[in-house]
Design an enzyme around this catalytic site. Structure first.
Site, mmCIF file in Angstrom:
data_model
loop_
_atom_site.group_PDB
_atom_site.id
_atom_site.type_symbol
_atom_site.label_atom_id
_atom_site.label_comp_id
_atom_site.label_asym_id
_atom_site.label_seq_id
_atom_site.Cartn_x
_atom_site.Cartn_y
_atom_site.Cartn_z
ATOM 1 N N SER A 22 6.238 4.961 -0.428
ATOM 2 C CA SER A 22 6.325 5.094 0.789
ATOM 3 C C SER A 22 6.926 3.760 1.509
ATOM 4 O O SER A 22 6.461 2.636 0.962
ATOM 5 C CB SER A 22 4.902 5.609 1.577
ATOM 6 O OG SER A 22 4.949 5.173 3.095
ATOM 7 N N TYR A 64 -4.041 3.284 1.630
ATOM 8 C CA TYR A 64 -2.593 4.105 1.093
ATOM 9 C C TYR A 64 -1.630 2.885 0.962
ATOM 10 O O TYR A 64 -0.610 2.983 -0.213
ATOM 11 C CB TYR A 64 -2.458 4.964 2.367
ATOM 12 C CG TYR A 64 -1.031 5.770 2.138
ATOM 13 C CD1 TYR A 64 -0.865 7.008 1.316
ATOM 14 C CD2 TYR A 64 0.038 5.500 2.985
ATOM 15 C CE1 TYR A 64 0.207 7.730 1.363
ATOM 16 C CE2 TYR A 64 1.383 6.221 2.651
ATOM 17 C CZ TYR A 64 1.335 7.464 1.894
ATOM 18 O OH TYR A 64 2.695 8.234 1.798
#
Ligand SMILES: NC(=O)c1ccc[n+]([C@@H]2O[C@H](COP(=O)([O-])OP(=O)(O)OC[C@H]3O[C@@H](n4cnc5c(N)ncnc54)[C@H](OP(=O)(O)O)[C@@H]3O)[C@@H](O)[C@H]2O)c1
Length: 219
Positions: free
Chosen positions: A127, A143
């Site tokens: 990401s 995350y």
């Protein structure tokens, strides 16, 4: 070498389903890793947090096809609305176990066969939130940390596998409309483009890189 098959983790919905569809559209036999709800002959039960499940899934594919050519480590979870100073570390541990160790388990399971074949493509779905260079906000801390670690895993695996025919890269799909990001503007098929490109690289393609929209992205 003719590419025959791929394993996509977390392929029952969202980006994983789009990646699986796009690879299948290229004539690749796709094994869709699903945690539950096996519906077709090419769904394979796979919980990336469970080492026995990973081993059994890869053994099943090897029994059927003899090899795994492509692994897309797509399965992932976020910790959502947490702040780093107060984050629930049990949640962080689950995120870590899925996003980092899950990808690592799957890579370890397929690598002996890829090395023996002299061919493999491993794509870690990372990401932009894992980019250290762009990490100027505190949101989704577990995350972010997990995706930065997944990027590091990409680098060390690629370094070990140089010259073996196995290419390992990380992809940011962009901000994609899925259950994880329902308000995103990018559709899953567009988000799948870079992971699918990395999954089907030619032999002289890059390894150890981090890409978004098929262009290098700052680590
Ligand atoms: N959406 C975005 O904007 C975006 C942006 C950057 C990166 N990504 C990455 O893209 C990947 C896919 O995300 P998404 O947006 O498609 O999210 P999603 O719709 O929430 O889908 C997540 C997928 O991961 C699976 N999964 C979660 N834990 C698992 C486990 N322990 N074992 C096996 N599968 C597991 C889920 O399976 P179940 O259905 O069984 O829960 C589901 O298939 C993730 O790695 C995510 O970090 C997404």
């Amino acid at each position: 070498m003719e590419v025959r098959n791929a394993l996509v983790t977390g392929a029952n919905r969202g980006l994983g389903a789009a990646i699986a569809d796009a690879l299948a559209g290229q004539g690749i036999r796709v094994w869709r890793g699903v945690r539950d709800g096996v519906r077709t002959a090419h769904d394979v039960r796979l919980d990336v947090r469970d080492a026995d499940s990973v081993t059994a899934a890869v053994r099943h594919i090897l029994d059927e096809d003899g090899r795994v050519d492509i692994l897309v480590n797509n399965a992932g979870v976020t910790d959502g609305r947490q702040a780093p100073a107060t984050a629930d570390l049990e949640v962080a541990a689950r995120v870590w176990d899925t996003n980092v160790l899950g990808a690592w388990r799957c890579a370890q399971a397929v690598l002996p066969g890829m090395r023996a074949a002299g061919y493999g493509r491993i794509v870690n779905v990372s990401s932009t939130l894992g980019s250290l260079g762009l990490m100027d906000r505190p949101s989704e801390p577990a995350y972010r940390v997990s995706k930065a670690a997944l990027n590091a895993l990409t680098r060390v695996l690629a370094a070990e596998l140089t010259g073996t025919g196995v290419l390992v890269n990380a992809a940011s799909p962009g901000w994609v409309r899925t259950d994880m990001s329902p308000s995103a503007t990018r559709g899953p098929a567009e988000g799948a483009d870079t992971p699918v490109w990395l999954a089907t690289l030619p032999d002289d393609g890059p390894t150890g890189g981090f890409f978004r929209d098929r262009e290098p992205l700052a680590w």
